[in-house]
Design a protein around this motif. Sequence first.
Motif, PDB file in Angstrom:
ATOM      1  N   LYS A   1       0.830  -1.205   0.000  1.00 48.51           N
ATOM      2  CA  LYS A   1       0.000   0.000   0.000  1.00 48.51           C
ATOM      3  C   LYS A   1       0.862   1.252   0.000  1.00 48.51           C
ATOM      4  O   LYS A   1       2.037   1.234   0.348  1.00 48.51           O
ATOM      5  CB  LYS A   1      -0.917  -0.004   1.227  1.00 48.51           C
ATOM      6  N   THR A   2       0.229   2.362  -0.402  1.00 51.38           N
ATOM      7  CA  THR A   2       0.918   3.643  -0.434  1.00 51.38           C
ATOM      8  C   THR A   2      -0.069   4.757  -0.149  1.00 51.38           C
ATOM      9  O   THR A   2      -1.280   4.547  -0.034  1.00 51.38           O
ATOM     10  CB  THR A   2       1.595   3.879  -1.802  1.00 51.38           C
ATOM     11  N   THR A   3       0.454   5.968  -0.066  1.00 46.44           N
ATOM     12  CA  THR A   3      -0.340   7.178   0.044  1.00 46.44           C
ATOM     13  C   THR A   3      -0.176   7.983  -1.242  1.00 46.44           C
ATOM     14  O   THR A   3       0.911   8.024  -1.806  1.00 46.44           O
ATOM     15  CB  THR A   3       0.130   8.030   1.241  1.00 46.44           C
ATOM     16  N   ILE A   4      -1.242   8.598  -1.700  1.00 43.77           N
ATOM     17  CA  ILE A   4      -1.127   9.465  -2.874  1.00 43.77           C
ATOM     18  C   ILE A   4      -1.513  10.894  -2.494  1.00 43.77           C
ATOM     19  O   ILE A   4      -2.210  11.120  -1.489  1.00 43.77           O
ATOM     20  CB  ILE A   4      -1.995   8.986  -4.051  1.00 43.77           C
TER      21      ILE A   4
ATOM     22  N   HIS B   1      -3.767   9.770   3.129  1.00 42.14           N
ATOM     23  CA  HIS B   1      -2.786   9.820   4.216  1.00 42.14           C
ATOM     24  C   HIS B   1      -2.726   8.605   5.147  1.00 42.14           C
ATOM     25  O   HIS B   1      -1.889   8.545   6.039  1.00 42.14           O
ATOM     26  CB  HIS B   1      -2.954  11.111   5.037  1.00 42.14           C
ATOM     27  N   TYR B   2      -3.608   7.617   4.941  1.00 41.00           N
ATOM     28  CA  TYR B   2      -3.558   6.434   5.788  1.00 41.00           C
ATOM     29  C   TYR B   2      -2.685   5.332   5.189  1.00 41.00           C
ATOM     30  O   TYR B   2      -2.420   4.328   5.845  1.00 41.00           O
ATOM     31  CB  TYR B   2      -4.971   5.877   6.016  1.00 41.00           C
ATOM     32  N   GLY B   3      -2.270   5.505   3.941  1.00 46.20           N
ATOM     33  CA  GLY B   3      -1.439   4.489   3.308  1.00 46.20           C
ATOM     34  C   GLY B   3      -2.185   3.210   3.017  1.00 46.20           C
ATOM     35  O   GLY B   3      -1.659   2.114   3.196  1.00 46.20           O
ATOM     36  N   GLN B   4      -3.423   3.318   2.515  1.00 42.03           N
ATOM     37  CA  GLN B   4      -4.255   2.136   2.277  1.00 42.03           C
ATOM     38  C   GLN B   4      -4.528   1.879   0.799  1.00 42.03           C
ATOM     39  O   GLN B   4      -5.349   1.027   0.464  1.00 42.03           O
ATOM     40  CB  GLN B   4      -5.589   2.295   3.019  1.00 42.03           C
ATOM     41  N   ILE B   5      -3.870   2.600  -0.114  1.00 41.85           N
ATOM     42  CA  ILE B   5      -4.143   2.436  -1.537  1.00 41.85           C
ATOM     43  C   ILE B   5      -3.127   1.477  -2.156  1.00 41.85           C
ATOM     44  O   ILE B   5      -1.914   1.703  -2.054  1.00 41.85           O
ATOM     45  CB  ILE B   5      -4.100   3.791  -2.259  1.00 41.85           C
ATOM     46  N   PRO B   6      -3.576   0.378  -2.783  1.00 46.61           N
ATOM     47  CA  PRO B   6      -2.645  -0.616  -3.329  1.00 46.61           C
ATOM     48  C   PRO B   6      -1.787  -0.066  -4.457  1.00 46.61           C
ATOM     49  O   PRO B   6      -2.291   0.603  -5.373  1.00 46.61           O
ATOM     50  CB  PRO B   6      -3.582  -1.729  -3.844  1.00 46.61           C
TER      51      PRO B   6
ATOM     52  N   VAL C   1      -5.590   6.403 -13.714  1.00 48.92           N
ATOM     53  CA  VAL C   1      -4.199   6.238 -13.292  1.00 48.92           C
ATOM     54  C   VAL C   1      -3.965   4.810 -12.828  1.00 48.92           C
ATOM     55  O   VAL C   1      -4.900   4.087 -12.459  1.00 48.92           O
ATOM     56  CB  VAL C   1      -3.826   7.209 -12.149  1.00 48.92           C
ATOM     57  N   THR C   2      -2.712   4.407 -12.860  1.00 50.55           N
ATOM     58  CA  THR C   2      -2.248   3.206 -12.183  1.00 50.55           C
ATOM     59  C   THR C   2      -1.388   3.677 -11.017  1.00 50.55           C
ATOM     60  O   THR C   2      -0.381   4.356 -11.223  1.00 50.55           O
ATOM     61  CB  THR C   2      -1.432   2.309 -13.120  1.00 50.55           C
ATOM     62  N   ILE C   3      -1.805   3.356  -9.803  1.00 45.05           N
ATOM     63  CA  ILE C   3      -1.194   3.940  -8.614  1.00 45.05           C
ATOM     64  C   ILE C   3       0.281   3.556  -8.499  1.00 45.05           C
ATOM     65  O   ILE C   3       0.647   2.378  -8.547  1.00 45.05           O
ATOM     66  CB  ILE C   3      -1.944   3.508  -7.343  1.00 45.05           C
ATOM     67  N   ALA C   4       1.115   4.597  -8.350  1.00 48.74           N
ATOM     68  CA  ALA C   4       2.538   4.417  -8.086  1.00 48.74           C
ATOM     69  C   ALA C   4       2.832   4.903  -6.673  1.00 48.74           C
ATOM     70  O   ALA C   4       2.071   5.689  -6.093  1.00 48.74           O
ATOM     71  CB  ALA C   4       3.373   5.199  -9.102  1.00 48.74           C
TER      72      ALA C   4
ATOM     73  N   GLU D   1       2.642   8.848  -5.219  1.00 51.41           N
ATOM     74  CA  GLU D   1       2.366   9.588  -6.448  1.00 51.41           C
ATOM     75  C   GLU D   1       1.631  10.897  -6.163  1.00 51.41           C
ATOM     76  O   GLU D   1       0.819  10.975  -5.235  1.00 51.41           O
ATOM     77  CB  GLU D   1       1.529   8.717  -7.381  1.00 51.41           C
ATOM     78  N   THR D   2       1.906  11.920  -6.964  1.00 51.28           N
ATOM     79  CA  THR D   2       1.153  13.173  -6.926  1.00 51.28           C
ATOM     80  C   THR D   2       0.434  13.350  -8.265  1.00 51.28           C
ATOM     81  O   THR D   2       1.052  13.300  -9.321  1.00 51.28           O
ATOM     82  CB  THR D   2       2.063  14.381  -6.673  1.00 51.28           C
ATOM     83  N   ILE D   3      -0.878  13.559  -8.194  1.00 53.90           N
ATOM     84  CA  ILE D   3      -1.720  13.707  -9.387  1.00 53.90           C
ATOM     85  C   ILE D   3      -2.237  15.138  -9.421  1.00 53.90           C
ATOM     86  O   ILE D   3      -2.752  15.645  -8.415  1.00 53.90           O
ATOM     87  CB  ILE D   3      -2.874  12.696  -9.355  1.00 53.90           C
ATOM     88  N   THR D   4      -2.116  15.797 -10.565  1.00 54.96           N
ATOM     89  CA  THR D   4      -2.446  17.214 -10.683  1.00 54.96           C
ATOM     90  C   THR D   4      -3.602  17.434 -11.656  1.00 54.96           C
ATOM     91  O   THR D   4      -3.620  16.867 -12.751  1.00 54.96           O
ATOM     92  CB  THR D   4      -1.221  18.015 -11.154  1.00 54.96           C
ATOM     93  N   PHE D   5      -4.573  18.256 -11.222  1.00 56.77           N
ATOM     94  CA  PHE D   5      -5.668  18.695 -12.086  1.00 56.77           C
ATOM     95  C   PHE D   5      -5.490  20.177 -12.408  1.00 56.77           C
ATOM     96  O   PHE D   5      -5.031  20.958 -11.568  1.00 56.77           O
ATOM     97  CB  PHE D   5      -7.022  18.504 -11.396  1.00 56.77           C
TER      98      PHE D   5
END
Length: 326
Positions: free
Chosen positions: A221-224, A266-271, A295-298, A301-305
């Motif tokens: 898992k990670t945080t985005i 921020h909980y670090g629960q995204i695969p 997206v494919t989660i890295a 990662e930071t995603i910008t709109f």
Amino acid sequence: MNTLKNIFGLLLMTTLIFTSCTKSDDGENPTFEAPSQEEFNALFEEALINNTQNFQFNAEDGWINLTSDNGVSIGINSSCLTLNGDPVTGTVDLEYIELFDKGSMLTTNKPTMGIMPNGDKALLISGGEFFIEATQNGTPLDISCDIQLGIPSELTGGIDNDMILWTGTIDEDGNLAWEEDERDGANGEGGIFFEGNLYYAFLDNFGWTNVDRFYNDPREKTTILVDAPEGYDNTNCNIYLSYDGEDNALAYLDTYDSNTGLFSEHYGQIPIGLECHVIFVTEENGNYKYAIKGVTIAENETITFTENETSVVTESQLVNIINNLP
């Protein structure tokens, strides 16, 4: 001759600049204004009204059977209704909301984020979100025995024996999270049991209830982080995640850093490696303004709109767009 051309060109440019400024001053090319918190929240309030079903019955009628638009059966023992501890008589009004798809969950701001034992939040797979409230002359009533729901499994993607009951809690900012209902549900008393193609849920109170289980993914898992367009923060926009392949779930990035201007789960629960769609939502002139990125989660990662990636649609249009995501 060259001097005359230069003078003519300068005059033309000056005229164009003046004309452009005049149009802006006249309001033909208005400057961008982000919505207020009140305008943004009004979208969700209107969507909740649009999803509300209303029933009436007499408190002396005893056991009441109602059927929702989607075929959910609602059973209430009207003799258990009380007002300030006293039995109720006369006409009772019942408000009922059912949300089964991620599009409706988004437009009403009712994502499926469950509170874990350590206080962190993680995605829930939903078998339906429900709101029930009984009132008399506008005053909320209490109930002393269970409310029964019969939920067709075709609305939830089939029977899932891991589903349990969750209770919705709404924080001071109006955001909803789900806490596990810790009553003993082994025999259906205050819990869930399955029979045929139905879930039977027994609710011990009015308010928000969810039939859910935690999303399960063995990957690391990670945080985005997500950067919204300029002018937006946690008061006038939301960031959601739609996991590909999960039609009855919607994640929500519930934290915002005012120093960095970034949203986070921020909980670090995204695969890591998860294929999903990140959704930016705000308000414009009473409609939903949105942008979506697949997206494919890295890791980290930071995603910008950006503003030029957004479009404006009605509530029903956005529901269809979100429900048509993979």
